[in-house]
Scaffold this motif. Structure first.
Motif, mmCIF file in Angstrom:
data_model
loop_
_atom_site.group_PDB
_atom_site.id
_atom_site.type_symbol
_atom_site.label_atom_id
_atom_site.label_comp_id
_atom_site.label_asym_id
_atom_site.label_seq_id
_atom_site.Cartn_x
_atom_site.Cartn_y
_atom_site.Cartn_z
ATOM 1 N N LEU A 137 0.831 -1.203 0.000
ATOM 2 C CA LEU A 137 0.000 0.000 0.000
ATOM 3 C C LEU A 137 0.862 1.248 0.000
ATOM 4 C CD1 LEU A 137 -2.809 1.363 0.263
ATOM 5 C CD2 LEU A 137 -2.472 1.237 2.741
ATOM 6 N N LEU A 138 1.875 1.271 0.867
ATOM 7 C CA LEU A 138 2.763 2.436 0.915
ATOM 8 C C LEU A 138 3.534 2.599 -0.387
ATOM 9 C CD1 LEU A 138 4.087 2.256 4.568
ATOM 10 C CD2 LEU A 138 2.481 3.893 3.607
ATOM 11 N N GLY A 139 3.948 1.497 -0.988
ATOM 12 C CA GLY A 139 4.636 1.564 -2.280
ATOM 13 C C GLY A 139 3.746 2.157 -3.360
ATOM 14 N N THR A 140 2.489 1.746 -3.372
ATOM 15 C CA THR A 140 1.532 2.281 -4.348
ATOM 16 C C THR A 140 1.268 3.755 -4.095
ATOM 17 O OG1 THR A 140 0.488 0.118 -4.489
ATOM 18 C CG2 THR A 140 -0.775 1.979 -5.306
ATOM 19 N N MET A 141 1.104 4.123 -2.822
ATOM 20 C CA MET A 141 0.851 5.526 -2.499
ATOM 21 C C MET A 141 2.069 6.395 -2.831
ATOM 22 S SD MET A 141 -1.202 5.047 1.090
ATOM 23 C CE MET A 141 -1.189 6.759 1.511
ATOM 24 N N ASN A 142 3.257 5.859 -2.673
ATOM 25 C CA ASN A 142 4.475 6.602 -2.965
ATOM 26 C C ASN A 142 4.711 6.711 -4.468
ATOM 27 O OD1 ASN A 142 6.818 8.010 -2.360
ATOM 28 N ND2 ASN A 142 8.053 6.148 -2.282
ATOM 29 N N ALA A 143 4.208 5.762 -5.248
ATOM 30 C CA ALA A 143 4.440 5.749 -6.688
ATOM 31 C C ALA A 143 3.762 6.923 -7.386
ATOM 32 C CB ALA A 143 3.946 4.439 -7.284
ATOM 33 N N VAL A 144 2.611 7.332 -6.918
ATOM 34 C CA VAL A 144 1.871 8.412 -7.577
ATOM 35 C C VAL A 144 2.651 9.726 -7.550
ATOM 36 C CG1 VAL A 144 -0.241 9.785 -7.516
ATOM 37 C CG2 VAL A 144 -0.362 7.318 -7.217
ATOM 38 N N PRO A 145 3.075 10.239 -6.390
ATOM 39 C CA PRO A 145 3.828 11.492 -6.420
ATOM 40 C C PRO A 145 5.189 11.348 -7.102
ATOM 41 C CG PRO A 145 3.529 10.754 -4.147
ATOM 42 C CD PRO A 145 2.775 9.826 -5.024
ATOM 43 N N THR A 146 5.806 10.179 -6.981
ATOM 44 C CA THR A 146 7.105 9.968 -7.636
ATOM 45 C C THR A 146 6.950 10.050 -9.153
ATOM 46 O OG1 THR A 146 7.799 8.552 -5.817
ATOM 47 C CG2 THR A 146 9.037 8.356 -7.866
ATOM 48 N N ASN A 147 5.935 9.397 -9.683
ATOM 49 C CA ASN A 147 5.697 9.444 -11.126
ATOM 50 C C ASN A 147 5.332 10.855 -11.582
ATOM 51 O OD1 ASN A 147 6.231 6.740 -11.354
ATOM 52 N ND2 ASN A 147 4.088 6.124 -11.296
ATOM 53 N N PHE A 148 4.607 11.580 -10.753
ATOM 54 C CA PHE A 148 4.230 12.962 -11.071
ATOM 55 C C PHE A 148 5.474 13.842 -11.179
ATOM 56 C CE2 PHE A 148 2.327 17.121 -9.857
ATOM 57 C CZ PHE A 148 1.367 17.192 -10.856
ATOM 58 N N VAL A 149 6.379 13.699 -10.236
ATOM 59 C CA VAL A 149 7.626 14.479 -10.251
ATOM 60 C C VAL A 149 8.458 14.098 -11.466
ATOM 61 C CG1 VAL A 149 9.818 14.803 -9.040
ATOM 62 C CG2 VAL A 149 7.680 14.897 -7.777
ATOM 63 N N CYS A 150 8.566 12.807 -11.771
ATOM 64 C CA CYS A 150 9.342 12.359 -12.935
ATOM 65 C C CYS A 150 8.748 12.893 -14.232
ATOM 66 C CB CYS A 150 9.401 10.841 -12.987
ATOM 67 S SG CYS A 150 10.435 10.144 -11.689
ATOM 68 N N LEU A 151 7.440 12.951 -14.323
ATOM 69 C CA LEU A 151 6.779 13.470 -15.523
ATOM 70 C C LEU A 151 7.168 14.923 -15.768
ATOM 71 C CD1 LEU A 151 4.495 13.161 -17.729
ATOM 72 C CD2 LEU A 151 2.992 14.168 -16.008
ATOM 73 N N PHE A 152 7.092 15.753 -14.731
ATOM 74 C CA PHE A 152 7.450 17.161 -14.904
ATOM 75 C C PHE A 152 8.945 17.347 -15.115
ATOM 76 C CE2 PHE A 152 3.228 18.042 -13.116
ATOM 77 C CZ PHE A 152 2.786 18.903 -14.103
ATOM 78 N N ALA A 153 9.760 16.514 -14.521
ATOM 79 C CA ALA A 153 11.203 16.593 -14.740
ATOM 80 C C ALA A 153 11.525 16.257 -16.188
ATOM 81 C CB ALA A 153 11.938 15.651 -13.794
ATOM 82 N N ASN A 154 10.840 15.274 -16.753
ATOM 83 C CA ASN A 154 11.061 14.916 -18.157
ATOM 84 C C ASN A 154 10.613 16.026 -19.092
ATOM 85 O OD1 ASN A 154 12.283 12.459 -17.708
ATOM 86 N ND2 ASN A 154 10.360 11.316 -17.750
ATOM 87 N N LEU A 155 9.514 16.709 -18.759
ATOM 88 C CA LEU A 155 9.052 17.821 -19.600
ATOM 89 C C LEU A 155 10.094 18.940 -19.625
ATOM 90 C CD1 LEU A 155 5.260 18.090 -18.665
ATOM 91 C CD2 LEU A 155 6.235 17.315 -20.823
ATOM 92 N N GLN A 156 10.626 19.278 -18.463
ATOM 93 C CA GLN A 156 11.644 20.324 -18.390
ATOM 94 C C GLN A 156 12.912 19.888 -19.107
ATOM 95 O OE1 GLN A 156 12.091 21.067 -14.230
ATOM 96 N NE2 GLN A 156 10.318 22.436 -14.125
ATOM 97 N N ARG A 157 13.288 18.618 -18.958
ATOM 98 C CA ARG A 157 14.496 18.104 -19.605
ATOM 99 C C ARG A 157 14.348 18.196 -21.124
ATOM 100 N NH1 ARG A 157 14.638 13.168 -17.350
ATOM 101 N NH2 ARG A 157 15.513 14.059 -15.475
ATOM 102 N N LYS A 158 13.190 17.803 -21.656
ATOM 103 C CA LYS A 158 12.971 17.863 -23.107
ATOM 104 C C LYS A 158 12.984 19.306 -23.603
ATOM 105 C CE LYS A 158 10.522 13.496 -23.508
ATOM 106 N NZ LYS A 158 9.280 12.821 -23.832
ATOM 107 N N PHE A 159 12.433 20.216 -22.795
ATOM 108 C CA PHE A 159 12.453 21.637 -23.162
ATOM 109 C C PHE A 159 13.894 22.151 -23.202
ATOM 110 C CE2 PHE A 159 12.077 26.175 -21.912
ATOM 111 C CZ PHE A 159 11.390 26.629 -23.030
ATOM 112 N N LEU A 160 14.708 21.738 -22.228
ATOM 113 C CA LEU A 160 16.113 22.148 -22.209
ATOM 114 C C LEU A 160 16.874 21.544 -23.382
ATOM 115 C CD1 LEU A 160 17.001 22.026 -18.413
ATOM 116 C CD2 LEU A 160 16.820 24.035 -19.876
ATOM 117 N N TYR A 161 16.579 20.307 -23.753
ATOM 118 C CA TYR A 161 17.219 19.688 -24.923
ATOM 119 C C TYR A 161 16.876 20.477 -26.189
ATOM 120 C CZ TYR A 161 18.357 15.469 -22.206
ATOM 121 O OH TYR A 161 18.845 14.580 -21.287
ATOM 122 N N ALA A 162 15.617 20.913 -26.309
ATOM 123 C CA ALA A 162 15.197 21.692 -27.484
ATOM 124 C C ALA A 162 15.928 23.036 -27.512
ATOM 125 C CB ALA A 162 13.688 21.898 -27.466
ATOM 126 N N LEU A 163 16.015 23.714 -26.374
ATOM 127 C CA LEU A 163 16.734 24.994 -26.312
ATOM 128 C C LEU A 163 18.223 24.816 -26.635
ATOM 129 C CD1 LEU A 163 15.175 26.746 -23.183
ATOM 130 C CD2 LEU A 163 14.809 27.306 -25.596
#
Length: 175
Positions: A137-163
């Motif tokens: 249960l704790l692993g599942t609950m922890n996965a949601v915010p972790t995946n959310f942070v990774c998603l936004f980190a990837n968006l910023q990373r792709k934007f930096l790669y484009a720049l």
């Protein structure tokens, strides 16, 4: 055993039964003292109380409680296991011991007032224990915010790669 000792034993069984979430009736006919000691040690490690008592006294103690269903199954040589925190732990230890020792068997159980036959107890023993379920249960609950942070980190990373690609392109065009 005199009346006072019997009354004390009945009160002790009643107190354990009231605190227990699961109660399981077992048949120990033919077990040696060493085998019973081995079983008691395993049950104690799992936080389960195991009592061999006279059937009549156990019936009196269980009367009117949540484990009243066990009264009809208290026949011949039987003992009652009381599980307090984790009902799966009691079922696991008793089922594993019944598999390893053919003289020992699990007869009937009662989980918070609901009857459990031998097949249901076997199925209950196959479930993960309470700590395992809490970990999942704790692993599942922890996965949601972790995946959310990774998603936004990837968006910023792709934007930096484009720049960076645009900068490199302008630098190569200027040279």
């Amino acid at each position: 055993m005199n009346r006072a000792q019997k009354a004390e034993l009945i009160e002790m069984i009643k107190a354990k039964a009231d605190d227990a979430s699961i109660a399981i009736v077992t048949d120990f006919k033919g077990l040696t003292v060493e085998e019973m000691t081995e079983l008691r040690v395993k049950l104690r490690e799992a936080g389960v109380a195991y009592k061999v008592v006279k059937n009549t006294l156990a019936r009196i103690a269980l009367d009117g409680g949540q484990h009243e269903l066990l009264q009809g199954h208290l026949k011949e040589n039987c003992a009652v296991a009381f599980g307090f925190d984790d009902p799966v732990a009691a079922a696991k230890v008793l089922s594993e011991y019944a598999k390893s020792n053919k003289k020992f068997s699990v007869k009937f159980g009662c989980l918070e007032g609901k009857p459990l036959d031998e097949a249901a107890l076997t199925e209950l023993s196959k479930l993960p224990s309470k700590p395992e379920l809490l970990g999942k249960l704790l692993g599942t609950m922890n996965a949601v915010p972790t995946n959310f942070v990774c998603l936004f980190a990837n968006l910023q990373r792709k934007f930096l790669y484009a720049l960076t690609a645009i900068k490199d392109q302008k630098d190569s065009a200027a040279a």
